[in-house]
Every structure is written in C-alpha cells, then in structure tokens.
Design a protein around this motif. Structure first.
Motif, PDB file in Angstrom:
ATOM      1  N   ARG A 161       0.812  -1.316  -0.087  1.00 61.99           N
ATOM      2  CA  ARG A 161      -0.151   0.061   0.073  1.00 61.99           C
ATOM      3  C   ARG A 161       0.924   1.118  -0.105  1.00 61.99           C
ATOM      4  O   ARG A 161       1.743   1.364   0.855  1.00 61.99           O
ATOM      5  N   GLY A 162       0.621   2.146  -0.879  1.00 63.15           N
ATOM      6  CA  GLY A 162       1.485   3.163  -1.176  1.00 63.15           C
ATOM      7  C   GLY A 162       2.589   3.150  -2.050  1.00 63.15           C
ATOM      8  O   GLY A 162       3.499   4.254  -2.504  1.00 63.15           O
ATOM      9  N   GLN A 163       2.583   2.084  -2.623  1.00 64.35           N
ATOM     10  CA  GLN A 163       3.554   1.903  -3.874  1.00 64.35           C
ATOM     11  C   GLN A 163       2.976   2.027  -5.283  1.00 64.35           C
ATOM     12  O   GLN A 163       1.825   2.260  -5.415  1.00 64.35           O
ATOM     13  N   LYS A 164       3.970   2.250  -5.923  1.00 63.75           N
ATOM     14  CA  LYS A 164       3.514   2.569  -7.684  1.00 63.75           C
ATOM     15  C   LYS A 164       4.392   1.216  -8.199  1.00 63.75           C
ATOM     16  O   LYS A 164       5.525   1.261  -8.371  1.00 63.75           O
ATOM     17  N   LEU A 165       3.603   0.432  -8.800  1.00 65.56           N
ATOM     18  CA  LEU A 165       4.272  -0.905  -9.311  1.00 65.56           C
ATOM     19  C   LEU A 165       3.471  -1.057 -10.662  1.00 65.56           C
ATOM     20  O   LEU A 165       2.247  -1.321 -10.794  1.00 65.56           O
ATOM     21  N   PRO A 166       4.007  -0.571 -11.705  1.00 72.37           N
ATOM     22  CA  PRO A 166       3.585  -1.035 -13.014  1.00 72.37           C
ATOM     23  C   PRO A 166       3.824  -2.358 -13.599  1.00 72.37           C
ATOM     24  O   PRO A 166       4.462  -3.100 -13.211  1.00 72.37           O
ATOM     25  N   ILE A 167       3.011  -2.661 -14.732  1.00 78.85           N
ATOM     26  CA  ILE A 167       3.073  -3.801 -15.535  1.00 78.85           C
ATOM     27  C   ILE A 167       3.656  -3.481 -16.802  1.00 78.85           C
ATOM     28  O   ILE A 167       2.888  -2.593 -17.341  1.00 78.85           O
ATOM     29  N   PHE A 168       4.880  -4.005 -17.181  1.00 79.02           N
ATOM     30  CA  PHE A 168       5.447  -3.810 -18.459  1.00 79.02           C
ATOM     31  C   PHE A 168       4.873  -5.004 -19.506  1.00 79.02           C
ATOM     32  O   PHE A 168       5.224  -6.116 -19.034  1.00 79.02           O
ATOM     33  N   SER A 169       4.103  -4.595 -20.457  1.00 78.99           N
ATOM     34  CA  SER A 169       3.570  -5.800 -21.280  1.00 78.99           C
ATOM     35  C   SER A 169       4.017  -5.244 -22.608  1.00 78.99           C
ATOM     36  O   SER A 169       4.805  -4.475 -22.830  1.00 78.99           O
ATOM     37  N   GLY A 170       3.365  -6.213 -23.591  1.00 69.91           N
ATOM     38  CA  GLY A 170       3.757  -6.040 -24.870  1.00 69.91           C
ATOM     39  C   GLY A 170       2.423  -6.014 -25.642  1.00 69.91           C
ATOM     40  O   GLY A 170       1.433  -6.839 -24.979  1.00 69.91           O
ATOM     41  N   SER A 171       2.418  -5.736 -26.906  1.00 69.85           N
ATOM     42  CA  SER A 171       1.046  -5.904 -27.566  1.00 69.85           C
ATOM     43  C   SER A 171       0.681  -7.057 -27.751  1.00 69.85           C
ATOM     44  O   SER A 171       1.472  -8.119 -27.960  1.00 69.85           O
ATOM     45  N   GLY A 172      -0.631  -7.466 -27.323  1.00 70.93           N
ATOM     46  CA  GLY A 172      -1.071  -9.063 -27.571  1.00 70.93           C
ATOM     47  C   GLY A 172      -1.107  -9.764 -26.494  1.00 70.93           C
ATOM     48  O   GLY A 172      -1.398 -10.806 -26.256  1.00 70.93           O
ATOM     49  N   LEU A 173      -0.175  -9.210 -25.326  1.00 72.34           N
ATOM     50  CA  LEU A 173      -0.218  -9.946 -24.207  1.00 72.34           C
ATOM     51  C   LEU A 173      -1.373  -9.734 -23.226  1.00 72.34           C
ATOM     52  O   LEU A 173      -1.987  -8.596 -23.538  1.00 72.34           O
ATOM     53  N   PRO A 174      -1.545 -10.594 -22.350  1.00 72.90           N
ATOM     54  CA  PRO A 174      -2.958 -10.469 -21.583  1.00 72.90           C
ATOM     55  C   PRO A 174      -3.051  -9.457 -20.575  1.00 72.90           C
ATOM     56  O   PRO A 174      -3.352  -9.730 -19.408  1.00 72.90           O
ATOM     57  N   HIS A 175      -2.460  -8.259 -20.741  1.00 71.59           N
ATOM     58  CA  HIS A 175      -2.099  -7.346 -19.701  1.00 71.59           C
ATOM     59  C   HIS A 175      -3.687  -6.860 -19.167  1.00 71.59           C
ATOM     60  O   HIS A 175      -4.129  -6.528 -18.116  1.00 71.59           O
ATOM     61  N   ASN A 176      -4.548  -6.622 -20.103  1.00 68.12           N
ATOM     62  CA  ASN A 176      -6.124  -6.335 -19.984  1.00 68.12           C
ATOM     63  C   ASN A 176      -6.763  -7.137 -18.827  1.00 68.12           C
ATOM     64  O   ASN A 176      -7.403  -7.067 -18.101  1.00 68.12           O
ATOM     65  N   ARG A 177      -6.421  -8.628 -19.141  1.00 69.69           N
ATOM     66  CA  ARG A 177      -7.223  -9.451 -18.360  1.00 69.69           C
ATOM     67  C   ARG A 177      -6.285  -9.457 -17.166  1.00 69.69           C
ATOM     68  O   ARG A 177      -7.375  -9.623 -16.125  1.00 69.69           O
ATOM     69  N   ILE A 178      -5.308  -9.468 -17.039  1.00 72.79           N
ATOM     70  CA  ILE A 178      -4.661  -9.207 -15.464  1.00 72.79           C
ATOM     71  C   ILE A 178      -5.207  -8.126 -14.838  1.00 72.79           C
ATOM     72  O   ILE A 178      -5.652  -8.098 -13.708  1.00 72.79           O
TER      73      ILE A 178
END
Ligand SMILES: Nc1ncnc2c1ncn2[C@@H]1O[C@H](COP(=O)(O)OP(=O)(O)O)[C@@H](O)[C@H]1O
Ligand SMILES: [Mg+2]
Lengths: 590, 471
Positions: free
Chosen positions: B148-165
């Motif tokens: 809590r209080g962190q900023k943690l990004p997801i680095f994805s690529g096109s076609g990878l399931p980041h939206n589902r995550i």
C-alpha cells in the motif's frame, strides 16, 4: 536597501520574464507575483530579466509585481541544520507541515530555514579574548547541536577586525549576537548563523591532496575502487541497478562526521524510507542515531523542477560549511541527471542554442562547478584545522546507456567511477558495481593506509586479474560448457566465483553485512587468498578442482560475511584459516 | 467538468494558427496555465494557455484546429486550470476522461472541486509503505508483493494479456483487516473500441463494481481527455484516500497511449524533442502522476498505483518503460515466451521486481515464512533456468539426477505456481502453500535459503507428518 520593483512581461512554465527591474544582478533573488514566489535572475537581456521560478507558476498573470531582494540565493548556515529536512529552497518541510496543516507542499509558503525560537547552549571559545584580532573562520564558540555534532561558531568569511565584545556562556537564539568585531569605525555583530550564496564556493586557506581513504563500509568500494576523503565519485546506472541503495548505504556507514543526503527529482517513498532508517539506525562508531549527524534535502520528482539545481548547490554549501568547522563531510546527490534535465527544460524555454540531446552547452561547466567543490582543505581561521567534503553523484542515463551527455560530462570531473551493471542487478549481484568498467584514481593516495593493514596492493591486483580472466573464459564456457576447460582455468573460475559471491556481493538488507569494516574485508580477502594458494598447490599435485570445490572450508569462507568484524577477529577468522589448512592437508594426504 | 462555467473573459483576436497552437492577442488578466474554450461553428474545443506575454498568449488546443477562423472564432478564458467535481458517490460509477458520467446515471453531486494536477505530498510527512495488498495472483503476491502506497507498473507487450490481468486485479484485490476500506479506481486511456467494450462489460458484470470507480477515455477521445484521464482518476482516488481514509488502488492502462498523446502535443508545440521524439520533460510529467502514490503520517488511507503499459517492440529500454522504471518502485514484466508456453499470467520473474516488497511481507503481514520461501523460489528457479541453458549445450544426458530434479522444479514452478486461472483467487496462504508444494520436488538439502525451523514448520513433508500424527 530600497527594492526595485518590476512587472511580469511573460510567463512560460518555470520561466518568467520581467520588465522594469533595472539594476538587478545576475542570480539575484526576486519575488514573483502577489504570492511572492521565489525566483532567481538567470539572464538579463536589455531591460528584460529572465527569472527562473522555483515554484509552480500556473495562475500568474502578466503585469503582476516582481520585486528584487538585492541578494543572491543564499543558505542559512547555523545550529538547527542537523536533522532537518529541507526542500530545494531550504524551507524546512516538517515546519511547513505543521504550519499549513496540509499533507501537501503548497507554494508561496514562507518559513525561515533555521528556527528563531530555539535557544541553544552556547559556550564561548577560551582561546579568544576581547581585544584579539580575529578573521574569517576563527572559531569563537561552540554549540552542542546534537550529541554527535559540536557546532563551531565561526567568524564569517569576509569579516575581520578586533574583538570588541564576546557573549558569555549561556542560552541564545541564533539571532542573538555572540560577538562584536570592530574594523575601523565599522562594527559587525557575529551571530550563531551566517548567510552564504549557494552558487559560490566557500573559501578555504588551501586545497590539499587526498591522503586517506573515506571508508564507506562497502567492500567493493573500499577495497577495490577506494575513494579518498575529499574525493568525487559518480555512480551511473539504469533503473533498479542500485544507485539509491548505494548512496543511502554510503551516507549511513561512511566514516564521516556529517552526511548530507540530497534527493533531487527522485522518489518520495525513498526519501521517507531513508528518513525513517536514519532515525532508527545507530551510527556504528558512535552509538547514536544517524539522524544526529545528517541533513536531508528532499526535492522529489513531482516538486518544481527548477529547484533541483538549488537543492544540489544547497547541499554542497551545507557540506562546505561543516567542512569549514574541520569535519569530514560526505554529500550524495540522487540524481544529478534530474538536475541536468531541469537545466535542459529551462534552457529550451530561454530559446538557447541546444547542445547534445537538447542539453545546454553549459551542462558540462555546471557539473564541474558542482563536483569541484569537493576536496580536502586546510580551513580558514584558527585554530588550524583540516576538513573534507566528499561528493557522490548518481547519474541516471536513459536506457542505462553510458554514452549519453550527462555521464560523459560527469566522467571528466570525477575521480571514481562506479559503473552499475544491469546484468549484475538482474542476477541480484549487489552492489552491482561492474569490476571491469569501474575505476578509482585514488589508488596511490590510499595505498599507504591499506598496505599497513594487509598485503592490499598484491591482493587487489590478484583479485582483478582473476576477474578479468573469468570474463575472457566466460565466452568459451558459453560455447563448450565449463567441464571442457583445463583444470587451471576451472580453478580460476572457482576463485573468481568466491571473490564475487563471498567478497564483492554485500547485501544492504542484511543487518550484519550492510556495513563491512576495513578489517572485516581484509579477513575475508585473506582467507580467499589462502584458499587460492593452497588450491594451486593441490592442483599441481594432480588434485581436481571438483574435489577442491567440495571442501568444507570453502563454504565456511562464504559464511564469513555474516559475522561481525569482532566475531571474526575473536576466533572465526583463525578457525577458517586453520580449517583451510587442514582440509588441504587431508586432500593431499599429508 | 460538469460545473456551470462563468467565463472570466473572451476575445476574438486570434492572429495566427500553427498546428494545434493558436496565437491570441493578449487581453489583460490571462493566467498562465488556465483553461480556455474555443468555439467553432456549433462545437467547441478545449485548450490551455501555455505561454503568455504582454503582447500575445499562446493557446494549445487539445484537438484539431480545423475550422478555427481568425477574427471569428471566440476564445473564452476559464480563469482556472482543469478542476473536477469529486464525491464519495463516485463509487460504483463509470466516467469519461473528464469525469463526465458515461453509465447513464445522474451527475454526481459534488463535495468538492479539485484541480486535477494535485499538489506534491510533503516528503517529511510520508510514511514508508509497509502493508501488503492481496491481488489473489500468486506470482504477484508471492514474489512481487504489492504494498500500500507503492507504484508498481506492469510492462507488457502488444497481444499479451495485460487487460485480463488488470481486470483480475480489479475483481480480486483486497486488504486484510475488517476495519480497512479498500477501493479500486480504474482508468483506461486511449484504448481501442474493443478494449473499452471489454472493460465496461467486465466492470458491469463484476460484483466488485460498488467499490470501484472507473474512467474510460477511448482512442477516439480528444487529446485533452486522454492527457487528463490519469490525473482525473488520481484526483478522485486522492479524495477517497485522504478524505475518506480508504485504501485506494488505482490501475491505469495503457500509459503508452498517454505518452503518445504527450508526444503529439509536444510535437505540435515544436519543442526540441528528446529521445525518440518524446519530450524532454516526460520524466517529470510521468512523475507528477505516479508520485501521487504514498502514505502519510496524518491519514489512515493510502494511494497505490498500478500503471500498465505496452513496451513498443517489447523493448524495455524504450523511453516509455525506461522513464517509468526510473519513477516506479519496481516493475512486473510480462514475457512473450511464457505466454507462448501457455502460462497465465506470463510474468518474467527475473526481470520483475517489487522494490517495496521486503517491508510488506512476513509475520503479521503475509506469513512468517514468506521471506525465506521467496528467496528460495527465486534462487531455485534461477538454478533451473541455468540448467535449462546448460542442458541445451551439453545435452540432457550429461546432467546429474540433482540437475534433473531442478528441471522438473522449473516446469512445476511455472505450471503450478505462476500459472493460474483468470477467475482463480488465491489467498496469501494458498500462494505460499503452493510455493512449498512445488519446492518439495527438490531434495531438502538444496533448500539453502530456508532455516531449519521454517522448514520444519512449513515444508510439505513435515506438515503431512503433523497432520497424520494428529489425524
Ligand atoms: N546493495 C544492495 N543490497 C541488496 N539489494 C540491493 C542493493 N542495491 C540494490 N538492491 C536492490 O535493487 C533494488 C533497486 O535499487 P535502487 O538503489 O533503488 O536502484 P536505482 O536507484 O538504481 O534505481 C532495491 O530495491 C533492492 O531490492
Ligand atoms: Mg534510485
């Protein structure tokens, strides 16, 4: 002094152009707009003054007032610095919070840097009497600022004359005069604090060559790429390679009297992490909280960009001030790249001719002005004393690529280069200082210190040679696998591994190993060297590296770093050496 | 943005148009940074004062200047920067990038109007993040714990399931402790029609919608809306965190689209471009967004940010992921190789890191064995990876039986521990237990990162013994 008042002619981001400020000086501080935002004149063209504003400018309108203050941007230097958290304009952030009652930093807040309401216990120097002639830097009294810092009250630079009056020991605020110095018909009241323009180096009697290492408690620095007191170092590396952790460790453990931590355009959470740990952690040499000898400057990445430059120069000025008391000071700046980017932004707004990658042509000279303020000096004034200011600057090159302008300019002014390596960091080898790319130009200056402790010169050279050879062999290993190598090379790889894992790697997260004394480093190095010598003998007698690798003492060496220096010297060290000998004796059937 | 506007002043004196910049003859009292509205035939576009002098003001319009006619179009000045109405009634609602409802519901009744740019948290009041958020996803909770209080990004690529995550995190995330109020603010910027439809469908069907505020600015939205969205979402989030003591997790996707809009604007202003055409101030710009994460001593709530971005050409040194990584506290990197292997979520554990994890795990936070288990899983997986490479050189036959155990572990670790169902929610305990389960294929003496006490207490073998004995 009558103040000159002009009007805003133009506003473009942090740059405000003012008219009607005739007679204003370069780098003079001006107050901009109704909210009296702090700005500094950075160019004068005709009757227009270009002002870099250190606070958010949105909402300003053309025609608002701009008032010149007649003074360059200056730091308040005196008791109360230690333990403070300042923004880039030396406004105390804790005070801002209690005064505004807000969790946010709001612009236009006016809070003095040093508290006026605190009474400090002052003790006058017994070496100075009324009638004595005094000059810049002469110590006239002392304030015990914290249990760790005796703050010396000095005659400010540029003041000299006869002592007319001296305050007795007692409790004073920093505004109370503690001495009156007369020169001709002029009289000057010396107070416990002085003002000094942050862009101007503080004077000293003489700059001296480095003679002694600044022990940082980090083995790869102290033993392999040592820095001297008064030295200057750059720590470049991509994100996550360990710049911030390295700088935090250096401010925590360095054998310095005072530490100044400048967070310039970096993370707020990191600052609070550092602050919290400085309150909790004890200075290992003096058994008191580290905060009692530290000053913080926190200008995080979401705070006004122009104040990144002032935070760096403010940090240096505070460092020099304590140096002038005769202290060894370490100052770190995380990250100088953010400051360089701020320069680029302002320069772009001024429509200056851009240099490489849009950075202004003066990037390099500005960096030089910063790093050149490091050094070991004989200070001004009596009693005779020596102080040093050591500077470490982090550099954050885009994409971790060292060929960019900030790294390349910085390299020209620093004597130590600690190249952080992305590959090492992903393999969790910390500190990720790449031993093939890093260097120190202080080797000859600190040789005397180290060679008194151990056969340092020889060991260090051996270590580096083995690591160099490992790098050459690794290409072959990638093609054919390690087992195809001759035994001798296999041993080189094994010893290189020991050097890397048992000596160079040092986790900042491990409470015991976070700080490694010079003696501890020496003991680990000695055992590795002993193991190496014995292993070579064994190889000569036809024993395979596979068997050497399995020796019990091999893993004992690996455990050494988890012991304190004291535990090692009181038995473990000797035991490991003995075990190495007996292991090999057994192996050789002697 | 729903407030009735009282325009302070207006003018028709446009004397030049270049790209998306309008040059307006100055009238008194124009404020630097203030919002303007330019009316064309029937419609209007928003803009902002980006430079003002006694002679002229430069207005950046967010959108196309087609139809702007010098001398005819009217420029109206708002007298202030962009503000939005905020309220706790925003929970359960869906808005566009300028906080206008798009769910068919009524306007929210504002409790406050806040400048979307916010202000910097006072560094001296910050408290280091140290309490975990449970996302229910093992690879995150176990190895990359979000604090809590962190900023943690997801680095994805096109076609990878980041939206589902992203949607899985929105559905599942929670904090422990019945006293704690946990909400999710979800912002989608510059997403395609299909993506937007997917998010809206998911959000509506989700039982979790009542503790969610969503903002969606599709690719077709105006540049101003896309640039505003992250700030609008965070302004709402801050209001809930600091005024209502809520723990707010803000998920922002896809920040690559945001950065593209930023580049577009910069090019329009004819600024000296930085690396690959992105503006030199992109670091600062992104920092003013992400640094809004944190905790402060005088408030109970917290601001956690999980930005999601797609790396152009899967290149982590591209300015967008690079500058993000310089600002955030670690990164979760998705891997195309893992995805090809059929692993969901396809996280590359070695390139990923949660810098604040160490403070947020262990006894009283997740579980006492978390630290050691984490260290062991990582080092065993690294060994497995090394042996996979080695076996490619020297052949499987020349591996020892110990080595083969590692290969087995590596596969199990990926298929059982990292891999998990999109609708499967694992608690911290379940995640850690799964970790022990996959570790149990390795000989006990290989578990060097684990102390004997921890081993006795948690290793599958001993736990079974305890169970059989007592059962
Ligand atoms: N000396 C160290 N010991 C242990 N871990 C380290 C060390 N240096 C860096 N790390 C790890 O790497 C992460 C990133 O380090 P940091 O100094 O924040 O990188 P940078 O400032 O270069 O972006 C830390 O959170 C920590 O997990
Ligand atoms: Mg850092």
């Amino acid at each position: 002094m009558s103040s000159i008042t002009g009007r805003i002619y133009r506003i473009s981001g942090p740059l405000v152009v003012a008219e009607g400020l005739s007679g204003v000086m370069m780098y003079e501080v001006v107050r901009v707009g109704e909210e009296e935002l702090i700005g500094e004149v950075i160019a004068i063209r005709g009757d227009r003054a270009y002002v870099q504003v250190y606070e958010e400018t949105s909402g300003l309108t053309v025609g608002e007032r701009v008032v010149a203050t007649g003074r360059p941007l200056s730091a308040e230097l005196g008791p109360g610095l230690i333990g403070s958290i300042y923004d880039g304009l030396q406004r105390p952030e804790k005070e801002i919070a209690s005064r505004t009652g807000s969790i946010f930093i709001r612009r236009g807040v006016n809070v003095p840097s040093l508290r006026r309401d605190v009474k400090w216990g002052y003790e006058r120097s017994r070496d100075v009497k009324p009638g004595d002639k005094v000059g810049p830097g002469d110590v006239i009294g002392f304030v015990s600022e914290t249990p760790l810092v005796s703050h010396k009250v000095m005659v400010p630079p540029e003041i000299s004359g006869y002592v007319k009056w001296l305050a007795e020991d007692g409790e004073y605020t920093i505004e109370d005069p503690v001495a009156v110095v007369a020169s001709g018909d002029k009289e000057f009241e010396v107070r416990m604090y002085q003002l000094w323009p942050i862009r101007r180096p503080r004077p000293y009697a003489e700059k001296l060559n480095p003679v002694e290492p600044l022990i940082t408690g980090i083995r790869v620095i102290d033993y392999v790429f040592p820095i001297a007191k008064g030295g200057k170092a750059a720590i470049p590396g991509g994100f996550g390679t360990g710049k911030t952790v390295a700088l935090q460790e250096i401010t925590k453990w360095s054998h310095a009297d005072i530490a100044v931590f400048v967070g310039c355009g970096e993370r707020g959470n990191e600052m609070s992490d550092a602050l919290t740990s400085f309150m909790k952690l004890m200075d290992p040499r003096r058994g008191r909280p580290m905060m009692e000898r530290s000053v913080f400057i926190a200008n995080t990445s979401n705070m006004p960009v122009a104040a990144r430059e002032t935070s760096v120069f403010l940090g240096v000025t505070i460092g020099e001030y304590f140096r002038d008391m005769g202290y060894d000071v370490v100052m770190v700046a995380d990250s100088t790249s953010r400051w360089a980017e701020a320069m680029r932004e302002i320069s772009g707004r001024m429509e200056e001719m851009p240099g490489e990658e849009g950075f202004p042509a003066y990037l390099s000279s500005r960096l030089a002005e910063f790093y050149e303020r490091a050094g070991r000096v004989r200070t001004l004034g009596r009693p005779e004393r020596y102080g040093s200011l050591t500077i470490f600057g982090a550099v954050s090159p885009p994409g971790g690529d060292f060929s960019e302008p900030v790294v390349r300019s910085t390299v020209r002014y620093v004597q130590c280069f600690y190249a952080l390596d992305y590959g090492l960091a992903t393999r969790r080898h910390f500190p990720a200082i790449n031993w093939l790319l890093s260097y120190s130009l202080y080797i000859d200056f600190v040789r005397g210190y180290w060679d008194k402790l151990t056969s340092w010169s020889e060991y260090r050279e051996t270590f580096l040679k083995i690591l160099q050879r490992e790098a050459e062999l690794s290409d072959i290993v990638r093609l054919v696998g390690p087992e195809a190598l001759p035994e001798e090379d296999k041993l080189t790889l094994e010893i290189a591994r020991m050097i890397r894992e048992d000596f160079l790697q040092q986790s900042a997260l491990n409470p015991v190993d976070a700080y490694s004394s010079p003696e501890k480093g020496v003991m680990i190095a000695e055992t590795i060297m002993e193991f190496y010598r014995m292993a070579r003998r064994a190889l000569a007698k036809g024993i395979s590296v596979a068997r050497v690798r399995e020796l019990k003492s091999r893993s004992e060496i690996a455990q050494m770093k988890y012991y304190t220096s004291k535990q090692l010297s009181e038995g473990i060290f000797k035991k490991v050496l003995d075990d190495i000998k007996s292991d090999f004796r057994e192996l050789l059937g002697e | 943005m729903s407030r009735e506007r009282l325009f302070v002043k207006s003018t028709k004196q446009i004397f030049g148009v270049r790209g998306s910049l309008l040059f307006v003859r100055a009238i008194g009292g124009i404020r630097y940074g203030e919002l303007v509205e330019v009316s064309l035939d029937g419609t209007s576009i928003l803009g902002q004062v980006i430079d003002v002098s006694r002679e002229a003001a430069v207005v950046q319009v967010f959108g196309s200047t087609t139809g702007v006619t010098p001398g005819k179009s009217i420029v109206r000045f708002y007298g202030e920067t962009i503000k939005i109405a905020v309220s706790s009634d925003m929970l359960g609602r869906i808005f566009d990038g300028l906080a206008r409802p798009i769910d068919g519901g009524p306007q929210v009744i504002p409790e406050e109007y806040l400048d979307i740019h916010g202000s910097a948290l006072n560094p001296a009041l910050r408290v280091p993040p140290s309490e975990p958020i449970e996302t229910g996803i093992s690879v995150i909770d176990g190895l990359l714990t979000l604090v809590r209080g962190q900023k943690l990004p997801i680095f994805s690529g096109s076609g990878l399931p980041h939206n589902r995550i992203a949607m899985q995190v929105v559905r599942q995330a929670s904090v422990r402790g019945s006293e704690e109020k946990f909400v999710v603010v979800f912002g989608a910027v510059g997403v395609t029609y299909e993506e937007a439809a997917y998010f809206l469908r998911e959000l509506r069907s989700m039982g979790a919608l009542d503790r969610t505020v969503a903002f969606v600015a599709p690719a077709s939205a105006s540049t101003v809306e896309k640039l505003a969205l992250p700030r609008v979402a965070l302004t709402a989030a801050e209001f809930l965190a600091w005024n209502y003591d809520m723990h707010v997790l803000t998920i922002l996707t896809d920040m690559t689209n945001y950065a593209e809009s930023l580049r577009e604007i910069s090019a329009a202003r004819e600024e000296v471009p930085g690396r690959r055409g992105y503006p030199g101030y992109m670091y600062t710009d992104l920092a003013t967004i992400y640094e809004r994460a944190g905790r402060v001593a005088t408030r109970r709530g917290s601001m956690t940010i999980m930005p999601i971005l797609t790396m152009p050409d899967d290149d982590i040194t591209h300015p967008i992921p690079d500058l993000t990584g310089y600002i955030t506290e670690g990164q979760i990197v998705l891997s195309r190789d893992m995805w090809r292997k059929g692993i969901y979520p396809p996280v590359d554990v070695f390139l990923s890191l949660s810098r604040l994890m160490k403070e947020g795990i262990g006894e009283g936070k997740t579980r006492g064995d978390h630290r050691e288990l984490f260290a062991q899983l990582i080092s065993s997986y690294a060994e497995a990876q090394y042996l996979r490479e080695l076996s490619a050189i020297v052949g499987l036959e020349s591996l020892t039986s110990r080595d083969k155990k590692y290969l087995e572990f590596g596969d199990l670790f990926e298929r059982r521990f990292i891999n998990q169902g999109e609708r499967e929610r694992r608690t911290f305990e379940q995640t850690l237990d799964t970790g022990w389960e996959v570790l149990s294929v390795l000989p006990e003496e290989e578990l060097k990162q684990i102390s004997p006490q921890t081993l006795k207490k948690y290793h599958v073998k001993y736990r079974l013994e305890v169970r059989t004995r007592s059962g």
